[in-house]
Enzyme design. Structure first.
Site, PDB file in Angstrom:
ATOM      1  N   GLY A  34       0.831  -1.188   0.000  1.00 42.00           N
ATOM      2  CA  GLY A  34       0.000   0.000   0.000  1.00 42.00           C
ATOM      3  C   GLY A  34       0.869   1.243   0.000  1.00 42.00           C
ATOM      4  N   GLN A  38       2.953  10.002   1.456  1.00 41.82           N
ATOM      5  CA  GLN A  38       4.271   9.362   1.469  1.00 41.82           C
ATOM      6  C   GLN A  38       5.139   9.794   0.299  1.00 41.82           C
ATOM      7  OE1 GLN A  38       2.551   5.208   2.219  1.00 41.82           O
ATOM      8  NE2 GLN A  38       4.521   5.084   3.243  1.00 41.82           N
ATOM      9  N   CYS A  79       6.326  -0.474   6.986  1.00 43.49           N
ATOM     10  CA  CYS A  79       5.899   0.721   6.259  1.00 43.49           C
ATOM     11  C   CYS A  79       7.060   1.186   5.394  1.00 43.49           C
ATOM     12  CB  CYS A  79       5.493   1.817   7.247  1.00 43.49           C
ATOM     13  SG  CYS A  79       4.960   3.350   6.457  1.00 43.49           S
ATOM     14  N   LEU A  80       6.749   1.560   4.167  1.00 44.83           N
ATOM     15  CA  LEU A  80       7.804   2.023   3.264  1.00 44.83           C
ATOM     16  C   LEU A  80       8.448   3.319   3.763  1.00 44.83           C
ATOM     17  CD1 LEU A  80       6.050   1.261  -0.137  1.00 44.83           C
ATOM     18  CD2 LEU A  80       7.870  -0.063   0.962  1.00 44.83           C
ATOM     19  N   HIS A 138      -3.952   0.996   8.147  1.00 46.74           N
ATOM     20  CA  HIS A 138      -2.572   1.502   8.086  1.00 46.74           C
ATOM     21  C   HIS A 138      -2.472   2.640   7.060  1.00 46.74           C
ATOM     22  CE1 HIS A 138       1.963   0.902   7.930  1.00 46.74           C
ATOM     23  NE2 HIS A 138       1.716   1.646   6.863  1.00 46.74           N
ATOM     24  N   GLU A 139      -3.004   2.399   5.854  1.00 46.61           N
ATOM     25  CA  GLU A 139      -2.866   3.414   4.798  1.00 46.61           C
ATOM     26  C   GLU A 139      -3.653   4.675   5.138  1.00 46.61           C
ATOM     27  OE1 GLU A 139      -0.577   3.180   2.753  1.00 46.61           O
ATOM     28  OE2 GLU A 139      -0.168   1.087   3.217  1.00 46.61           O
ATOM     29  N   HIS A 156      -2.088   7.226   7.374  1.00 44.24           N
ATOM     30  CA  HIS A 156      -1.154   8.183   6.761  1.00 44.24           C
ATOM     31  C   HIS A 156      -1.860   9.505   6.427  1.00 44.24           C
ATOM     32  CE1 HIS A 156       2.572   5.932   6.272  1.00 44.24           C
ATOM     33  NE2 HIS A 156       1.925   4.886   5.816  1.00 44.24           N
TER      34      HIS A 156
HETATM   35 NI    NI Z   1       2.843   2.992   5.683  1.00 37.67          NI
END
Ligand code: NI
Length: 179
Positions: A47, A52, A101-102, A143-144, A147
């Protein structure tokens, strides 16, 4: 194809409350979705949220398949573009599981999430989305969408004994160079 830089934890742009999308099916929106897909696939992510890559809009993409090397055992989540999302927990049940997480590369933490949720919003064409989901699908969405509220998963953690480096916690995971 445009792979964008993914902001890392510590960048103040990850802490903003994102703005609502007001125009659908526009060239700019389609380009943003395309860039985010390229970026997510290049990073083997499940995701990605617009903040981000530094874009201050309520837009997330997610989806996974069995070939994702970061989540080889995880069930399929349909590839989805979700804009202006609203999440409603269904019941009080929570589940804790590991997340990465990226924007927090190289680490994993155990995060409590609502076990079952309903989420609504729109896709990039303005068509409505309304789903009731549980398990990994529900976790990815929470999670997404976090953000979009300036929340990274460590801010949701309760037990920092369950936080560490992926290579130490899960040496069998075929982590790519970015995470
Ligand atoms: Ni993330």
């Amino acid at each position: 194809m445009a792979v964008c830089e993914i902001l890392k934890m510590g960048d103040p742009r990850l802490l903003r409350v994102a703005q609502r999308v007001t125009e659908f099916d526009s060239d700019g929106l389609h380009l943003l979705v395309s860039d985010m897909l390229d970026t997510m696939l290049a990073a083997n992510g499940a995701g990605l949220a617009a903040p981000q890559i530094g874009v201050d809009l309520q837009l997330v993409i997610f989806g996974s398949n069995a070939r994702n090397p970061r989540y080889p055992d995880r069930p399929l989540v349909p590839h989805t573009v979700l804009i202006n999302p609203v999440i409603t927990p269904l019941g009080d049940a929570e589940e804790s599981d590991w997340e990465g997480c990226l924007s927090v590369p190289g680490l994993r933490g155990e995060v409590p999430r609502w076990a079952q949720i309903r989420y609504t919003g729109h896709d990039q064409y303005g068509d409505p989305i309304d789903r009731t989901v549980d398990g990994f699908h529900a976790r990815v969405v929470q999670h997404e969408c976090d953000h979009l509220m300036g929340k990274l998963y460590p801010m949701r953690m309760r037990d920092f004994a369950k936080f560490g480096y992926t290579e130490v916690l899960f040496p069998d995971i075929a982590a790519d160079e970015d995470d």
